[in-house]
Enzyme design. Structure first.
Site, short mmCIF file in Angstrom:
data_model
loop_
_atom_site.label_atom_id
_atom_site.label_comp_id
_atom_site.label_asym_id
_atom_site.label_seq_id
_atom_site.Cartn_x
_atom_site.Cartn_y
_atom_site.Cartn_z
N HIS A 46 0.85 -1.19 0.00
CA HIS A 46 0.00 0.00 0.00
C HIS A 46 0.89 1.24 0.00
CE1 HIS A 46 -3.84 -1.99 1.82
NE2 HIS A 46 -3.30 -2.72 0.86
N GLU A 48 1.00 3.82 1.88
CA GLU A 48 1.54 4.20 3.19
C GLU A 48 2.74 3.33 3.57
OE1 GLU A 48 -3.04 4.50 3.67
OE2 GLU A 48 -1.63 3.38 2.45
N CYS A 76 -6.06 1.96 5.84
CA CYS A 76 -6.71 0.71 6.23
C CYS A 76 -6.13 0.27 7.59
CB CYS A 76 -6.46 -0.35 5.17
SG CYS A 76 -4.75 -0.95 5.13
N CYS A 79 -2.27 -0.31 7.48
CA CYS A 79 -1.49 0.92 7.36
C CYS A 79 -1.60 1.79 8.61
CB CYS A 79 -1.93 1.68 6.11
SG CYS A 79 -1.51 0.79 4.59
#
Length: 142
Positions: A46, A48, A76, A79
């Site tokens: 992801h 992040e 999410c 993260c």
């Protein structure tokens, strides 16, 4: 947030969900990332996570105390956990994630040491992600 949006656009060009992130320390970007899940075939890639890894490598320290992370979409659970564990002090995000948002929407993965600011350039962030999924849905109809 504009720099995070640039990263999100790169993700979109790569046919990734358009989420971008930058980590800032002392008014300097020390880490950048965009979603690379499909490219790397890695569910943890992801924006992040990529930005946090980049930032840690830049300063040669996993502790990102006093750093801020700017993300186009609410993090999410994975993260949000990484943000807390990396000791980032501020998370600024553009638009909420009604499916997986972990700071304000669905889950409340927070710590009193983490300042959360939402809604920054929300319209642009939301338009980018909604446009991406609209395009996918239209292709699926064909």
């Amino acid at each position: 947030m504009r720099e995070a949006l640039k990263e999100a656009r790169v993700a979109s060009e790569e046919k990734e969900i358009p989420v971008g992130a930058v980590v800032v320390l002392n008014d300097r970007i020390i880490g950048r990332g965009h979603n690379q899940v499909e490219t790397l075939q890695d569910s943890t890639a992801h924006a992040e996570m990529v930005a946090i890894t980049s930032a840690s490598q830049t300063i040669k320290n996993w502790r990102l105390e006093d750093a801020s992370i700017y993300v186009t979409l609410e993090p999410c659970p994975m993260c949000a956990g990484a943000i807390l564990l990396s000791r980032i002090s501020k998370c600024i995000f553009g638009t909420r994630d009604p499916r997986f948002g972990a700071l304000e929407s669905i889950y409340q993965i927070k710590d009193k040491k983490l300042e959360i600011i939402s809604g920054i350039l929300e319209g642009e962030c939301k338009e980018l992600i909604e446009g991406f999924f609209k395009t996918i849905r239209e292709k699926d109809k064909r």
